[in-house]
Motif scaffolding. Structure first.
Motif, short mmCIF file in Angstrom:
data_model
loop_
_atom_site.label_atom_id
_atom_site.label_comp_id
_atom_site.label_asym_id
_atom_site.label_seq_id
_atom_site.Cartn_x
_atom_site.Cartn_y
_atom_site.Cartn_z
N SER A 23 21.70 -17.18 16.44
CA SER A 23 21.88 -18.39 15.32
C SER A 23 23.03 -18.66 14.73
N PRO A 24 23.84 -19.82 14.68
CA PRO A 24 24.81 -20.22 14.10
C PRO A 24 24.53 -20.32 12.53
N LEU A 25 25.73 -20.30 11.84
CA LEU A 25 25.66 -20.18 10.30
C LEU A 25 25.91 -21.59 10.03
N THR A 26 25.28 -22.14 8.86
CA THR A 26 25.61 -23.28 8.38
C THR A 26 26.39 -23.15 6.96
N TRP A 27 27.54 -24.09 6.94
CA TRP A 27 28.25 -23.92 5.89
C TRP A 27 28.26 -25.43 5.38
N ASP A 28 27.98 -25.01 3.95
CA ASP A 28 28.07 -26.52 3.02
C ASP A 28 29.61 -26.85 2.49
N ILE A 29 29.79 -27.99 2.50
CA ILE A 29 31.17 -28.22 1.69
C ILE A 29 30.97 -28.71 0.39
N VAL A 30 31.28 -28.13 -0.62
CA VAL A 30 31.02 -28.44 -2.15
C VAL A 30 32.38 -28.64 -2.73
N THR A 31 32.06 -29.50 -3.77
CA THR A 31 33.03 -29.83 -4.97
C THR A 31 32.65 -29.58 -6.08
N GLY A 32 33.39 -29.88 -7.18
CA GLY A 32 32.92 -29.61 -8.50
C GLY A 32 32.08 -31.03 -8.90
N ALA A 33 31.01 -30.67 -9.61
CA ALA A 33 30.20 -31.87 -9.91
C ALA A 33 30.90 -32.98 -10.63
N PRO A 76 21.65 -22.48 -5.48
CA PRO A 76 21.53 -22.32 -6.84
C PRO A 76 22.65 -23.13 -7.71
N ASN A 77 23.99 -23.22 -7.15
CA ASN A 77 25.03 -23.56 -7.94
C ASN A 77 25.03 -25.18 -7.64
N ILE A 78 24.38 -25.82 -6.76
CA ILE A 78 23.84 -27.13 -6.58
C ILE A 78 23.00 -27.60 -7.60
N ASP A 79 21.79 -26.77 -7.35
CA ASP A 79 20.75 -27.34 -8.25
C ASP A 79 21.04 -27.27 -9.64
N SER A 80 21.88 -26.29 -10.18
CA SER A 80 22.10 -26.28 -11.33
C SER A 80 23.07 -27.14 -12.03
N GLY A 81 23.61 -28.02 -11.04
CA GLY A 81 24.66 -29.01 -11.40
C GLY A 81 25.97 -28.77 -11.62
N GLU A 82 26.38 -27.43 -11.15
CA GLU A 82 27.78 -27.05 -10.98
C GLU A 82 28.56 -27.62 -10.03
N LEU A 83 27.91 -27.64 -8.81
CA LEU A 83 28.61 -28.19 -7.80
C LEU A 83 27.89 -29.50 -7.03
N ARG A 84 28.68 -30.16 -6.16
CA ARG A 84 28.04 -31.22 -5.52
C ARG A 84 28.59 -31.13 -4.18
N LYS A 85 27.43 -31.35 -3.20
CA LYS A 85 27.56 -31.07 -1.71
C LYS A 85 27.92 -32.45 -1.34
N LEU A 86 28.98 -32.16 -0.13
CA LEU A 86 29.51 -33.17 0.49
C LEU A 86 29.16 -33.55 1.75
N GLY A 87 28.71 -32.25 2.33
CA GLY A 87 28.59 -32.39 3.68
C GLY A 87 28.29 -30.92 4.22
N SER A 88 28.46 -30.81 5.61
CA SER A 88 28.01 -29.30 6.09
C SER A 88 28.70 -29.27 7.31
N ILE A 89 28.73 -28.14 8.04
CA ILE A 89 29.35 -27.94 9.42
C ILE A 89 28.89 -26.56 9.92
N VAL A 90 28.59 -26.79 11.03
CA VAL A 90 27.84 -25.35 11.85
C VAL A 90 28.92 -24.57 12.51
#
Length: 231
Positions: A18-28, A106-120
């Motif tokens: 299976s492929p790997l899904t990468w999330d694109i994140v920025t500082g919250a 965990p870093n998104i749920d904690s509020g440190e990071l914000r997800k902007l999208g993803s790529i496979v």
């Protein structure tokens, strides 16, 4: 094999199909990056040149058509591992980075990071590589190792509850997230490499600049341990 890499290794099989899904994140708290499009021309933190975070950031820029003259329009900043990358976004010394989706949860749920999208990834998660000297001197042991993967992978599916609980503990995920991750993972059934996947990967690595020059396909693999290579 790759730029500044070790040419003593060869690919001998496919482990995770299976492929790997990468999330694109920025500082919250980063007000300069409210959405994915705002990353055009921005600085992406990466673990190192030639890493997955580097290559997939390049592919993201291609997908989003972020161009500057004849090249992609993003900057790369080598920062280090996940913890260092998270700190860089929190401190805003980089604008974004990419990592495996569930490892960022965990870093998104904690509020440190914000997800902007993803790529496979356009290729399987993990292949099996071995040092050429080991292939020549310990081929029988390598064959046994690959065969043993089959039983281990089967247990991963037949003992789903135990597997998900172990993943949850090891990766600091909720059991629900671990179950979702588990449902997406597909181990290779015969561990064979694929010519089409290798060709696509080599073409991509040449384009990104991770590979310096093209080689015959057979330079990159040894299929004697899986009984051939798939098309």
């Amino acid at each position: 094999m790759a730029k500044n890499g070790n040419q003593d290794y060869t690919l001998i099989g496919t482990f995770v199909q299976s492929p790997l899904t990468w999330d694109i994140v920025t500082g919250a708290a980063n007000k300069n990056t409210p959405q994915l499009a705002s990353l055009n021309g921005r600085t992406f933190g990466i673990s190192r040149i030639g890493s997955g975070s580097h290559i997939m950031s390049y592919l993201l820029a291609e997908r989003e058509n972020w161009k500057k003259q004849n090249d992609i329009n993003i900057e790369f900043k080598s920062i280090g591992g996940l913890k260092d990358l998270v700190n860089a976004l929190v401190e805003q010394t980089a604008d974004a980075f990419m990592w495996e989706s569930f490892m960022l949860r965990p870093n998104i749920d904690s509020g440190e990071l914000r997800k902007l999208g993803s790529i496979v990834t356009p290729w399987p998660c993990f292949l099996i590589a071995a040092r050429k000297q080991v292939v020549e001197t310990q081929g029988e042991e390598l064959s046994k190792m690959i065969k043993s993967f089959g039983a281990s992978c089967a247990t991963f599916y037949t003992e789903k509850k135990e597997a998900c609980e172990a993943i949850s503990r090891a990766c600091h995920l909720s059991v629900a997230d671990a179950e979702t991750w588990h449902s997406k993972v597909e181990f290779s059934k015969d561990f064979k490499l694929s010519k089409s996947v290798l060709k696509l990967t080599i073409e991509t690595l040449l384009r990104v600049g991770v590979l310096q020059q093209s080689q015959e396909l057979t330079y990159f693999y040894n299929d004697s341990f899986t009984g051939g290579i798939a098309e």
